[in-house]
Design a protein around this motif. Sequence first.
Motif, mmCIF file in Angstrom:
data_model
loop_
_atom_site.group_PDB
_atom_site.id
_atom_site.type_symbol
_atom_site.label_atom_id
_atom_site.label_comp_id
_atom_site.label_asym_id
_atom_site.label_seq_id
_atom_site.Cartn_x
_atom_site.Cartn_y
_atom_site.Cartn_z
ATOM 1 N N LEU A 95 0.804 -1.226 -0.041
ATOM 2 C CA LEU A 95 -0.039 -0.005 0.096
ATOM 3 C C LEU A 95 0.945 1.177 0.101
ATOM 4 O O LEU A 95 0.480 2.144 -0.641
ATOM 5 C CB LEU A 95 -0.747 -0.039 1.252
ATOM 6 N N ALA A 96 1.882 1.288 0.826
ATOM 7 C CA ALA A 96 3.054 2.473 0.606
ATOM 8 C C ALA A 96 3.451 2.795 -0.510
ATOM 9 O O ALA A 96 3.488 3.815 -1.127
ATOM 10 C CB ALA A 96 3.932 2.136 1.641
ATOM 11 N N ASP A 97 3.798 1.561 -1.197
ATOM 12 C CA ASP A 97 4.133 1.752 -2.871
ATOM 13 C C ASP A 97 3.170 2.404 -3.669
ATOM 14 O O ASP A 97 3.423 3.283 -4.365
ATOM 15 C CB ASP A 97 4.660 0.228 -3.199
ATOM 16 N N LEU A 98 1.786 1.816 -3.598
ATOM 17 C CA LEU A 98 0.959 2.249 -4.238
ATOM 18 C C LEU A 98 0.693 3.771 -3.889
ATOM 19 O O LEU A 98 0.550 4.619 -4.896
ATOM 20 C CB LEU A 98 -0.437 1.531 -4.073
ATOM 21 N N LYS A 99 0.724 3.983 -2.615
ATOM 22 C CA LYS A 99 0.490 5.649 -2.362
ATOM 23 C C LYS A 99 1.541 6.275 -3.131
ATOM 24 O O LYS A 99 1.077 7.638 -3.226
ATOM 25 C CB LYS A 99 0.316 5.988 -0.843
ATOM 26 N N THR A 100 2.710 6.002 -2.882
ATOM 27 C CA THR A 100 3.886 6.639 -3.542
ATOM 28 C C THR A 100 3.692 6.970 -5.175
ATOM 29 O O THR A 100 4.025 8.083 -5.507
ATOM 30 C CB THR A 100 5.245 6.102 -3.219
ATOM 31 N N TYR A 101 3.652 5.908 -5.700
ATOM 32 C CA TYR A 101 3.388 5.878 -7.150
ATOM 33 C C TYR A 101 2.119 6.404 -7.782
ATOM 34 O O TYR A 101 2.106 7.303 -8.643
ATOM 35 C CB TYR A 101 3.692 4.427 -7.829
ATOM 36 N N TYR A 102 0.967 6.485 -7.059
ATOM 37 C CA TYR A 102 -0.125 6.996 -7.301
ATOM 38 C C TYR A 102 -0.639 8.107 -6.330
ATOM 39 O O TYR A 102 -1.518 7.868 -5.429
ATOM 40 C CB TYR A 102 -1.471 6.043 -7.460
#
Length: 94
Positions: A49-56
């Motif tokens: 989720l952290a990766d998703l929030k960073t990328y999007y």
Amino acid sequence: MHTAGPFIWRFKAIKKADIDKYDVIVINLGTNDWGVTSETFKEKYHAYLADLKTYYPNLKTIILMTPFCGTKAEEIRQVVSEENDPRVILCDSA
């Protein structure tokens, strides 16, 4: 998680100009993760989720589904609660 890690690279294949087009994402993970401990599953899900929030960064809604079979459903409920982010919503389909 067995399945989530390899899919992060797909996000990076999307053109930067297209990233702002996405405001909702639906995630349905956990079905094949019955052999992973609860703590490891939650740790990896939070990282995902952290990766998703960073990328999007402009995502308005992140919907986390529990698998229909119920595998890791309680862990996913806990992840939603632990995220403490109004954008992260549970769709309990177990």
